[in-house]
Write a protein that holds these residues in place. Structure first.
Motif, PDB file in Angstrom:
ATOM      1  N   VAL A 192      -1.220  -6.490  -6.044  1.00 27.28           N
ATOM      2  CA  VAL A 192      -1.724  -7.857  -6.151  1.00 27.28           C
ATOM      3  C   VAL A 192      -2.704  -7.911  -7.314  1.00 27.28           C
ATOM      4  CG1 VAL A 192      -2.950  -9.737  -5.000  1.00 27.28           C
ATOM      5  CG2 VAL A 192      -1.449  -8.232  -3.679  1.00 27.28           C
ATOM      6  N   VAL A 193      -2.407  -8.763  -8.302  1.00 27.82           N
ATOM      7  CA  VAL A 193      -3.256  -8.901  -9.497  1.00 27.82           C
ATOM      8  C   VAL A 193      -3.885 -10.286  -9.458  1.00 27.82           C
ATOM      9  CG1 VAL A 193      -3.366  -8.680 -11.994  1.00 27.82           C
ATOM     10  CG2 VAL A 193      -1.595  -7.445 -10.722  1.00 27.82           C
ATOM     11  N   GLU A 194      -5.194 -10.338  -9.190  1.00 27.89           N
ATOM     12  CA  GLU A 194      -5.902 -11.621  -9.000  1.00 27.89           C
ATOM     13  C   GLU A 194      -7.366 -11.425  -9.381  1.00 27.89           C
ATOM     14  OE1 GLU A 194      -5.275 -15.112  -7.534  1.00 27.89           O
ATOM     15  OE2 GLU A 194      -7.106 -14.896  -8.702  1.00 27.89           O
ATOM     16  N   ASP A 195      -7.880 -12.295 -10.264  1.00 26.19           N
ATOM     17  CA  ASP A 195      -9.278 -12.150 -10.704  1.00 26.19           C
ATOM     18  C   ASP A 195     -10.258 -12.861  -9.773  1.00 26.19           C
ATOM     19  OD1 ASP A 195      -9.914 -14.833 -12.994  1.00 26.19           O
ATOM     20  OD2 ASP A 195      -8.255 -14.651 -11.577  1.00 26.19           O
ATOM     21  N   ASN A 196      -9.761 -13.693  -8.848  1.00 25.73           N
ATOM     22  CA  ASN A 196     -10.636 -14.390  -7.917  1.00 25.73           C
ATOM     23  C   ASN A 196     -10.879 -13.498  -6.694  1.00 25.73           C
ATOM     24  OD1 ASN A 196     -11.298 -16.106  -5.531  1.00 25.73           O
ATOM     25  ND2 ASN A 196     -11.215 -17.748  -7.048  1.00 25.73           N
ATOM     26  N   PRO A 197     -12.119 -13.024  -6.458  1.00 24.99           N
ATOM     27  CA  PRO A 197     -12.391 -12.089  -5.355  1.00 24.99           C
ATOM     28  C   PRO A 197     -12.003 -12.645  -3.990  1.00 24.99           C
ATOM     29  CG  PRO A 197     -14.281 -12.223  -6.863  1.00 24.99           C
ATOM     30  CD  PRO A 197     -13.336 -13.318  -7.252  1.00 24.99           C
ATOM     31  N   THR A 198     -12.233 -13.948  -3.785  1.00 27.26           N
ATOM     32  CA  THR A 198     -11.910 -14.538  -2.477  1.00 27.26           C
ATOM     33  C   THR A 198     -10.407 -14.488  -2.221  1.00 27.26           C
ATOM     34  OG1 THR A 198     -13.809 -16.026  -2.680  1.00 27.26           O
ATOM     35  CG2 THR A 198     -12.109 -16.614  -1.074  1.00 27.26           C
ATOM     36  N   ASN A 199      -9.610 -14.930  -3.206  1.00 22.11           N
ATOM     37  CA  ASN A 199      -8.147 -14.880  -3.058  1.00 22.11           C
ATOM     38  C   ASN A 199      -7.655 -13.450  -2.894  1.00 22.11           C
ATOM     39  OD1 ASN A 199      -8.006 -17.618  -3.302  1.00 22.11           O
ATOM     40  ND2 ASN A 199      -7.368 -17.632  -5.447  1.00 22.11           N
ATOM     41  N   LEU A 200      -8.244 -12.531  -3.682  1.00 21.74           N
ATOM     42  CA  LEU A 200      -7.814 -11.136  -3.637  1.00 21.74           C
ATOM     43  C   LEU A 200      -8.074 -10.529  -2.274  1.00 21.74           C
ATOM     44  CD1 LEU A 200      -6.616  -8.861  -5.340  1.00 21.74           C
ATOM     45  CD2 LEU A 200      -8.938  -8.223  -6.000  1.00 21.74           C
ATOM     46  N   SER A 201      -9.264 -10.772  -1.734  1.00 21.18           N
ATOM     47  CA  SER A 201      -9.612 -10.232  -0.416  1.00 21.18           C
ATOM     48  C   SER A 201      -8.708 -10.811   0.663  1.00 21.18           C
ATOM     49  CB  SER A 201     -11.079 -10.541  -0.114  1.00 21.18           C
ATOM     50  OG  SER A 201     -11.420 -10.124   1.192  1.00 21.18           O
ATOM     51  N   PHE A 202      -8.474 -12.118   0.591  1.00 20.80           N
ATOM     52  CA  PHE A 202      -7.615 -12.770   1.583  1.00 20.80           C
ATOM     53  C   PHE A 202      -6.192 -12.194   1.559  1.00 20.80           C
ATOM     54  CE2 PHE A 202      -4.470 -16.113   2.410  1.00 20.80           C
ATOM     55  CZ  PHE A 202      -4.756 -16.376   3.739  1.00 20.80           C
ATOM     56  N   LEU A 203      -5.622 -12.064   0.349  1.00 21.47           N
ATOM     57  CA  LEU A 203      -4.263 -11.543   0.233  1.00 21.47           C
ATOM     58  C   LEU A 203      -4.192 -10.088   0.691  1.00 21.47           C
ATOM     59  CD1 LEU A 203      -3.173 -13.063  -3.190  1.00 21.47           C
ATOM     60  CD2 LEU A 203      -2.101 -13.501  -0.984  1.00 21.47           C
ATOM     61  N   PHE A 204      -5.177  -9.300   0.325  1.00 24.51           N
ATOM     62  CA  PHE A 204      -5.179  -7.882   0.709  1.00 24.51           C
ATOM     63  C   PHE A 204      -5.168  -7.743   2.229  1.00 24.51           C
ATOM     64  CE2 PHE A 204      -7.384  -4.016   1.953  1.00 24.51           C
ATOM     65  CZ  PHE A 204      -6.691  -3.047   1.239  1.00 24.51           C
ATOM     66  N   ASN A 205      -6.067  -8.467   2.903  1.00 19.39           N
ATOM     67  CA  ASN A 205      -6.167  -8.352   4.362  1.00 19.39           C
ATOM     68  C   ASN A 205      -4.901  -8.859   5.050  1.00 19.39           C
ATOM     69  OD1 ASN A 205      -8.759  -7.300   4.238  1.00 19.39           O
ATOM     70  ND2 ASN A 205      -9.725  -9.328   4.241  1.00 19.39           N
ATOM     71  N   TYR A 206      -4.404 -10.016   4.596  1.00 15.49           N
ATOM     72  CA  TYR A 206      -3.250 -10.602   5.267  1.00 15.49           C
ATOM     73  C   TYR A 206      -1.995  -9.747   5.072  1.00 15.49           C
ATOM     74  CZ  TYR A 206      -0.127 -14.150   7.119  1.00 15.49           C
ATOM     75  OH  TYR A 206       0.797 -14.810   7.872  1.00 15.49           O
ATOM     76  N   LEU A 207      -1.775  -9.288   3.845  1.00  6.33           N
ATOM     77  CA  LEU A 207      -0.572  -8.497   3.564  1.00  6.33           C
ATOM     78  C   LEU A 207      -0.643  -7.122   4.227  1.00  6.33           C
ATOM     79  CD1 LEU A 207      -0.046  -9.400  -0.206  1.00  6.33           C
ATOM     80  CD2 LEU A 207       1.281 -10.207   1.753  1.00  6.33           C
ATOM     81  N   THR A 208      -1.850  -6.552   4.310  1.00  9.37           N
ATOM     82  CA  THR A 208      -2.002  -5.261   4.995  1.00  9.37           C
ATOM     83  C   THR A 208      -1.668  -5.406   6.474  1.00  9.37           C
ATOM     84  OG1 THR A 208      -3.712  -4.577   3.421  1.00  9.37           O
ATOM     85  CG2 THR A 208      -3.592  -3.389   5.509  1.00  9.37           C
ATOM     86  N   LYS A 209      -2.168  -6.491   7.095  1.00  8.94           N
ATOM     87  CA  LYS A 209      -1.850  -6.740   8.506  1.00  8.94           C
ATOM     88  C   LYS A 209      -0.369  -7.005   8.711  1.00  8.94           C
ATOM     89  CE  LYS A 209      -6.408  -8.597   9.715  1.00  8.94           C
ATOM     90  NZ  LYS A 209      -7.163  -9.815  10.137  1.00  8.94           N
ATOM     91  N   SER A 210       0.313  -7.507   7.659  1.00 10.01           N
ATOM     92  CA  SER A 210       1.745  -7.798   7.769  1.00 10.01           C
ATOM     93  C   SER A 210       2.613  -6.554   7.573  1.00 10.01           C
ATOM     94  CB  SER A 210       2.131  -8.860   6.729  1.00 10.01           C
ATOM     95  OG  SER A 210       1.426 -10.064   6.966  1.00 10.01           O
ATOM     96  N   GLY A 211       1.975  -5.400   7.364  1.00  8.19           N
ATOM     97  CA  GLY A 211       2.748  -4.157   7.296  1.00  8.19           C
ATOM     98  C   GLY A 211       2.995  -3.632   5.900  1.00  8.19           C
ATOM     99  N   PHE A 212       2.395  -4.246   4.875  1.00  9.42           N
ATOM    100  CA  PHE A 212       2.597  -3.786   3.511  1.00  9.42           C
ATOM    101  C   PHE A 212       1.465  -2.851   3.091  1.00  9.42           C
ATOM    102  CE2 PHE A 212       6.072  -6.539   2.602  1.00  9.42           C
ATOM    103  CZ  PHE A 212       5.811  -7.734   3.268  1.00  9.42           C
ATOM    104  N   LYS A 213       1.803  -1.922   2.200  1.00  4.95           N
ATOM    105  CA  LYS A 213       0.779  -1.107   1.554  1.00  4.95           C
ATOM    106  C   LYS A 213       0.390  -1.822   0.268  1.00  4.95           C
ATOM    107  CE  LYS A 213      -0.245   3.482  -0.290  1.00  4.95           C
ATOM    108  NZ  LYS A 213       0.281   4.849  -0.560  1.00  4.95           N
ATOM    109  N   VAL A 214      -0.916  -2.151   0.127  1.00  4.52           N
ATOM    110  CA  VAL A 214      -1.346  -3.058  -0.934  1.00  4.52           C
ATOM    111  C   VAL A 214      -2.306  -2.359  -1.899  1.00  4.52           C
ATOM    112  CG1 VAL A 214      -2.424  -5.277  -1.474  1.00  4.52           C
ATOM    113  CG2 VAL A 214      -1.140  -4.992   0.667  1.00  4.52           C
ATOM    114  N   LEU A 215      -1.963  -2.430  -3.202  1.00  2.00           N
ATOM    115  CA  LEU A 215      -2.870  -2.049  -4.277  1.00  2.00           C
ATOM    116  C   LEU A 215      -3.374  -3.323  -4.933  1.00  2.00           C
ATOM    117  CD1 LEU A 215      -0.749   0.787  -5.911  1.00  2.00           C
ATOM    118  CD2 LEU A 215      -2.691   1.083  -4.365  1.00  2.00           C
TER     119      LEU A 215
END
Length: 465
Positions: free
Chosen positions: A12-35
């Motif tokens: 996930v490439v995102e310069d907005n910390p809020t969006n980045l944190s949200f995507l990281f947490n949601y996608l991790t909970k959905s079963g993906f390994k996220v960088l």
């Protein structure tokens, strides 16, 4: 074949910390390994090191933007096959097509809807897995001569289906983008031009009343003061009285022309009219030619393209209007490109070529016979329409360009096939045109050509699609 829900490694490439944190947490909970990465340079380094299965890439970032990152990834053989999904704001509609053209497979509109993100990721991971499976099958085909033909057919059909799906996605996005742009332009121009157009009449009337008042003063006070006489001479009052009405008339003509252009733009895309409707085919061709008028005009090294029309009296045709307009646009644009290529090569020699005598009377001599007989150095496009057996209409569009070889003619409707230089086109125009005519309208789209004499496209569609 049934496939389980696709999982994989994501970047996930995102310069907005809020969006980045949200995507990281949601996608991790959905079963993906996220960088994650917060800028373009870091993203490229992470891709080189980790080789993720899919990349979610923000368009607007500090340093290099998402489009440049995507271009660099697609230029590297080790990374070009990794699917890239752009994340973009709704106002970036015009750039979505650009994203497809440089290699992205999809886009996600901000503000982000997490369920949509997961759904799109799973879809493209599934497609990626299918592509990998196809590659594995292809290796098996090389090992097994006995099954080679059958499996090759399966691969070809699967690839064709993928290409057709991709073409339809790009086509839908292009029409959506163009339609929104056209609607925005029409709206922004229409309001002020209507204000100007509506007030020009009153302005003209008020000015005439003032002129009448000045004349009355001149008739009543026949001996003005020296100061008034000097001012009348300074401003050239007599000239103003004769020129100002003409100036207002010119402004009214210009405003009317802008109004007609806006209406033409709206009619061309048939905004908010996605369903079948009855249209005047001849008028729609003329509308397309008006939008292409600039490209038909003379250019350095190439004289003006002569358009010769031979329209029959056609009934109203039930069709998908905006899509049929796109077919006319694609074919006419290709004809113009072919004429640019042929006549642009002749350079300064064209300056000494005389215009053919009786040129305006050529409308009756048409198409194939003209393609063989026409030997002048004037670029031409012939367009004809006719009705066949009271059930179908035929539209012929021909040019006297360079023509194409038989090998190219056979592949001309293939997805992503193009004879133009890299960066000059996607190779989708005629593919999309073929789908619109054959699949959407149950018609036919044929092409004939002769090297040195030009090319002719023949469109046949039923009056009631």
């Amino acid at each position: 074949m049934n496939h389980k829900i696709a999982q994989g490694n994501l970047l996930v490439v995102e310069d907005n910390p809020t969006n980045l944190s949200f995507l990281f947490n949601y996608l991790t909970k959905s079963g993906f390994k996220v960088l994650v990465a917060t800028d373009g340079e870091t993203a490229i380094q992470r891709v080189e090191a980790a080789q993720p299965d899919l990349i979610l890439l923000d368009v607007m970032m500090p340093g290099i933007d998402g489009f440049e990152v995507c271009k660099r990834l697609k230029s590297n053989p080790s990374m070009r096959d990794i699917p890239v999904i752009f994340m973009t704001a709704l106002s970036d509609t015009i750039k979505k097509v650009q994203g497809f053209e440089i290699g992205a497979v999809d886009y996600i509109t901000k503000p982000i809807q997490p369920e949509e993100v997961v759904s799109r990721i799973q879809t493209h991971l599934t497609l990626r897995n299918l592509q990998k499976e196809l590659q594995v099958k292809n290796e098996h085909l090389l090992q097994s001569q006995q099954q080679e033909k059958q499996r090759s057919l399966e691969l070809e059909k699967a690839l064709q289906k993928l290409q057709e799906t991709e073409v339809k996605l790009i086509q839908a996005e292009k029409m959506s983008s163009f339609g929104k742009i056209a609607a925005g332009i029409a709206h922004e121009i229409n309001n002020p031009i209507n204000f100007i157009y509506g007030n020009l009449y009153h302005a003209n009337e008020y000015i005439q009343q003032l002129f009448d008042l000045i004349t009355l003063y001149q008739e009543t006070y026949t001996h003005p003061t020296e100061k008034i006489t000097t001012q009348i001479q300074a401003i050239e009052l007599e000239f103003i009285q004769s020129d100002l009405p003409q100036l207002l008339d010119s402004m009214q003509v210009g405003a009317e022309r802008i109004r007609k252009t806006v209406l033409l733009l709206k009619n061309f895309f048939h905004l908010h009219e996605a369903e079948l409707k009855f249209i005047d085919i001849n008028q729609n061709i003329d509308n397309t030619l008006l939008l292409l008028q600039y490209h038909l005009d003379a250019k350095p090294g190439r004289p003006r393209i002569k358009v010769i029309k031979n329209y029959s009296n056609l009934p109203q045709v039930k069709c998908y209007a905006s899509q049929l307009n796109q077919v006319f646009m694609n074919i006419l644009t290709n004809a113009i490109d072919a004429l640019d290529e042929k006549y642009g090569r002749r350079g300064s020699n064209l300056g000494s070529i005389r215009r053919d005598e009786g040129e305006e009377g050529e409308e009756g001599e048409f198409l194939r016979s003209r393609l063989h007989q026409e030997q002048s150095l004037t670029p031409r496009i012939w367009i004809s329409t006719e009705i066949v057996e009271q059930t179908n209409i035929i539209i012929r569009i021909a040019d006297n360009g360079l023509g194409i070889t038989e090998d190219i003619r056979k592949r001309i409707f293939d997805p992503f096939f193009s004879t133009k230089p890299v960066g000059s086109g996607t190779g989708l125009g005629l593919t999309i045109s073929y789908q619109i005519i054959v699949e959407k309208h149950q018609g036919q789209l044929l092409v004939t050509s002769e090297m040195g004499n030009g090319t002719e496209f023949v469109i046949e569609i039923p009056i009631q699609s």
